[in-house]
Design a protein around this motif. Sequence first.
Motif, PDB file in Angstrom:
ATOM      1  N   TYR A  33       0.845  -1.193   0.000  1.00  0.00           N
ATOM      2  CA  TYR A  33       0.000   0.000   0.000  1.00  0.00           C
ATOM      3  C   TYR A  33       0.885   1.249   0.000  1.00  0.00           C
ATOM      4  CZ  TYR A  33      -3.737  -3.184   1.415  1.00  0.00           C
ATOM      5  OH  TYR A  33      -4.642  -4.214   1.471  1.00  0.00           O
ATOM      6  N   PRO A  34       0.506   2.271  -0.758  1.00  0.00           N
ATOM      7  CA  PRO A  34       1.255   3.532  -0.736  1.00  0.00           C
ATOM      8  C   PRO A  34       0.844   4.385   0.463  1.00  0.00           C
ATOM      9  CG  PRO A  34      -0.577   3.709  -2.254  1.00  0.00           C
ATOM     10  CD  PRO A  34      -0.587   2.294  -1.752  1.00  0.00           C
ATOM     11  N   VAL A  35       1.562   5.456   0.673  1.00  0.00           N
ATOM     12  CA  VAL A  35       1.253   6.383   1.766  1.00  0.00           C
ATOM     13  C   VAL A  35      -0.173   6.923   1.606  1.00  0.00           C
ATOM     14  CG1 VAL A  35       1.881   8.564   2.875  1.00  0.00           C
ATOM     15  CG2 VAL A  35       3.669   7.066   1.967  1.00  0.00           C
ATOM     16  N   GLY A  36      -0.907   6.915   2.715  1.00  0.00           N
ATOM     17  CA  GLY A  36      -2.252   7.485   2.714  1.00  0.00           C
ATOM     18  C   GLY A  36      -3.354   6.522   2.336  1.00  0.00           C
ATOM     19  N   ARG A  37      -3.009   5.331   1.880  1.00  0.00           N
ATOM     20  CA  ARG A  37      -4.030   4.373   1.466  1.00  0.00           C
ATOM     21  C   ARG A  37      -4.671   3.707   2.691  1.00  0.00           C
ATOM     22  NH1 ARG A  37      -4.644   1.184  -3.048  1.00  0.00           N
ATOM     23  NH2 ARG A  37      -3.957   3.066  -4.156  1.00  0.00           N
ATOM     24  N   ALA A  38      -5.983   3.538   2.662  1.00  0.00           N
ATOM     25  CA  ALA A  38      -6.688   2.832   3.716  1.00  0.00           C
ATOM     26  C   ALA A  38      -6.461   1.333   3.550  1.00  0.00           C
ATOM     27  CB  ALA A  38      -8.170   3.158   3.679  1.00  0.00           C
ATOM     28  N   GLY A  55       7.234  -0.912   6.997  1.00  0.00           N
ATOM     29  CA  GLY A  55       6.430   0.303   6.951  1.00  0.00           C
ATOM     30  C   GLY A  55       5.683   0.580   8.247  1.00  0.00           C
ATOM     31  N   TRP A  56       4.882   1.641   8.198  1.00  0.00           N
ATOM     32  CA  TRP A  56       4.162   2.126   9.381  1.00  0.00           C
ATOM     33  C   TRP A  56       2.709   2.402   9.036  1.00  0.00           C
ATOM     34  CZ3 TRP A  56       6.834   3.410  14.070  1.00  0.00           C
ATOM     35  CH2 TRP A  56       8.230   3.261  13.995  1.00  0.00           C
ATOM     36  N   VAL A  57       1.829   2.155   9.983  1.00  0.00           N
ATOM     37  CA  VAL A  57       0.414   2.460   9.806  1.00  0.00           C
ATOM     38  C   VAL A  57      -0.110   3.161  11.052  1.00  0.00           C
ATOM     39  CG1 VAL A  57       0.060   0.431   8.333  1.00  0.00           C
ATOM     40  CG2 VAL A  57      -0.449   0.275  10.790  1.00  0.00           C
ATOM     41  N   LEU A  73       1.490   1.734  14.537  1.00  0.00           N
ATOM     42  CA  LEU A  73       2.092   0.400  14.530  1.00  0.00           C
ATOM     43  C   LEU A  73       3.169   0.327  13.449  1.00  0.00           C
ATOM     44  CD1 LEU A  73      -1.186  -1.742  14.680  1.00  0.00           C
ATOM     45  CD2 LEU A  73       0.158  -0.864  16.603  1.00  0.00           C
ATOM     46  N   GLY A  74       4.166  -0.503  13.696  1.00  0.00           N
ATOM     47  CA  GLY A  74       5.261  -0.631  12.742  1.00  0.00           C
ATOM     48  C   GLY A  74       5.637  -2.073  12.474  1.00  0.00           C
ATOM     49  N   LEU A  97       1.000   5.095   6.844  1.00  0.00           N
ATOM     50  CA  LEU A  97       1.767   6.324   7.070  1.00  0.00           C
ATOM     51  C   LEU A  97       3.007   6.379   6.187  1.00  0.00           C
ATOM     52  CD1 LEU A  97       1.690   6.715  10.966  1.00  0.00           C
ATOM     53  CD2 LEU A  97       0.525   8.144   9.282  1.00  0.00           C
ATOM     54  N   SER A  98       3.390   5.247   5.654  1.00  0.00           N
ATOM     55  CA  SER A  98       4.540   5.124   4.758  1.00  0.00           C
ATOM     56  C   SER A  98       4.201   4.001   3.785  1.00  0.00           C
ATOM     57  CB  SER A  98       5.800   4.777   5.557  1.00  0.00           C
ATOM     58  OG  SER A  98       5.722   3.443   6.039  1.00  0.00           O
TER      59      SER A  98
END
Length: 227
Positions: A33-38, A55-57, A73-74, A97-98
């Motif tokens: 998933y790219p940055v900002g995707r749900a 990555g991070w969410v 979360l990471g 987030l990333s």
Amino acid sequence: MQTEDFSQLFPLLSTANPQTLEWLLNVAIEHEYPVGRAVLMEDAWGNAVYFIVSGWVKVRRISRDDSVALAILGRGDFFGEMAILDESPRSTDVIALSPVKLLSISRERFIQILFKDPQLHHRMLQLMVRRLRQINQRLQIRSSPPAVKLAHTLVALGESYGQQSSKGKEILNIPFKDLAEVTEIGVPETSKIMEKLNEKGWIMIDNANDIIHLINWKQLINLAGKV
């Protein structure tokens, strides 16, 4: 991914037997998933557990036309298990987030393996209890000064997901709005405190690489402990 790497990356799987790990890897589905995707939408029925490979969410709750970050979360963590275990709609969204890489395991297969592997079942209970304790810790410091609360958030992120480097632990350069909401302080306060920590050399904000270096780990822990 090899079963040994799978086990080392995810604390949830550290006690699972090799057969369980191999089976989980065989049924897992990869996602990016790219940055900002749900990644998950609020009120969607729980149909999978997600493991963060990289990555991070952020976990957020939507209220009317606004949203509030509840947790960050990471790598090595997982989410989606609560909706699976209580068979109810999810109460939150999860947003990248990333750039994020995930593995998902369907509800049916995950429940099946929990019954087959008692060690995995027990380990999951342990980690869910740990999350409850973390929530209790946040409640205990709710009346603490903003700087103490923010240091507590940074230390928690560093301990859980930080990558060691020559400049200390590295975490994502999390947007101040998300840091503020997770810490339960104002955005202006967050910006001011982060700038001060940066000036004192306790942290270093690397905007070019989207990283926060937690340089003076001892001082951050001391500040976080001033409850």
